[in-house]
Scaffold this motif. Structure first.
Motif, PDB file in Angstrom:
ATOM      1  N   ASP A 150       0.859  -1.184   0.000  1.00  0.00           N
ATOM      2  CA  ASP A 150       0.000   0.000   0.000  1.00  0.00           C
ATOM      3  C   ASP A 150       0.898   1.237   0.000  1.00  0.00           C
ATOM      4  N   VAL A 165       1.302   5.471   0.022  1.00  0.00           N
ATOM      5  CA  VAL A 165       0.693   6.774   0.317  1.00  0.00           C
ATOM      6  C   VAL A 165       1.716   7.870   0.047  1.00  0.00           C
ATOM      7  N   SER A 175      -3.668   9.747  -0.064  1.00  0.00           N
ATOM      8  CA  SER A 175      -3.738   8.862  -1.224  1.00  0.00           C
ATOM      9  C   SER A 175      -2.831   9.360  -2.341  1.00  0.00           C
ATOM     10  N   ASN A 179      -4.863   2.565  -7.649  1.00  0.00           N
ATOM     11  CA  ASN A 179      -5.624   2.871  -6.427  1.00  0.00           C
ATOM     12  C   ASN A 179      -4.785   2.705  -5.157  1.00  0.00           C
ATOM     13  N   GLY A 180      -3.540   3.151  -5.241  1.00  0.00           N
ATOM     14  CA  GLY A 180      -2.679   3.158  -4.064  1.00  0.00           C
ATOM     15  C   GLY A 180      -2.131   1.816  -3.649  1.00  0.00           C
TER      16      GLY A 180
END
Length: 280
Positions: free
Chosen positions: A36, A38, A43, A100-101
């Motif tokens: 993930d 960021v 985001s 989408n991250g």
């Protein structure tokens, strides 16, 4: 322990180390890494972006392999003087098309890696710190910052859903195979069948330890496999022997449990791989 049983353990360890490389090179489920990402704790501004797992290779090693010109910004070639190697893209870590991250990698992700991320909207490449991968299926969080720095940390849960589901498939395979081998062994050696109950109980105790506790140790995956298999053999050997001293010798218990674990490792691994191929 006599020299002969000890030699069995050495042979068993060698089999664990060397046989899987040839026997299961392209069989069954492959390791996976999900990351993930960021940016400034928010985001990623781009819906789609790219990333590469980097590994550190010597000058000779990094010359082997094909270059990927699709994302030239991620053709990293960064010299690491303390390690005397070059951080370059790990070509066999499939994936890196992020959305989408989140980024996903599979097939053969390296056990030690950095992550390089390219964000098109700001035309910037970020390279994280080095981190280890010790779980079969791992999850990480990469934090990118506007000053160009980046850091990555592991967020793999101890009891991830995929690990639990894999264990749920492997457990009955292991139990059935080891009880079958034990039944044959006990019949040939004319030993009481009640030992089967202790084989079952030993596996009920040792299997969760091997699957869920050993992967928490910060060692290379191959080392974890070797150590956990040796633990399983020794634990199950002593468990069966100490509770059945009157009817089974230590040597018989050791031989039985080496046979059991070799069968579950290779035959069970083959069956588990077939289940993965057919999506079961």
């Amino acid at each position: 322990m006599s020299k002969k049983p000890f030699s069995f353990l050495i042979i068993f360890g060698a089999l664990v180390v060397f046989l899987p490389k040839g026997a299961s090179a392209d069989l069954g489920p492959k390791p996976s890494v999900d990351i993930d990402v960021v940016y400034n704790q928010q985001s990623i501004p781009d819906t789609n972006f790219s990333a590469r797992m980097l590994w550190c290779l010597s000058q000779d090693q990094k010359q082997v392999g094909m270059e990927d010109k699709t994302i030239p910004q991620l053709e990293i070639n960064e010299y690491d003087s303390p390690k005397n190697c070059y951080w370059v893209p790990a070509r066999l870590a499939g994936g890196g098309q992020c959305s989408n991250g989140s980024c996903h990698f599979g097939y053969m992700p390296p056990s030690e890696f950095k992550l390089a991320v390219f964000i098109p909207s700001i035309d910037k490449v970020f390279i994280t710190n080095e981190i280890s991968r010790t779980n079969f299926n791992s999850r990480y969080k990469a934090e990118l910052f506007s000053d160009g720095s980046a850091k990555i940390s592991e967020t793999t849960p101890v009891l991830s859903s995929d690990k639990v589901s894999s264990f749920a498939k492997a457990f009955p395979i292991t139990i059935i195979l080891e009880l079958l081998v034990s039944l044959i062994f006990l019949s040939v050696r004319k030993l009481p069948k009640k030992i089967l109950a202790y084989i079952l109980l030993a596996n009920i105790i040792s299997l969760p330890i091997v699957w869920f506790l050993f992967p928490l140790v910060k060692l290379p995956i191959l080392a974890i496999i070797v150590v956990s298999e040796i633990f399983a053999v020794l634990f199950e050997t002593y468990f069966v022997y100490l509770l059945n001293k009157q009817i089974i010798s230590f040597k018989q218990s050791l031989t039985l449990n080496i046979l059991n674990n070799l069968t579950s490792l290779f035959v069970g691994g083959f069956i588990f791989g077939l289940l993965g191929i057919f999506g079961l």
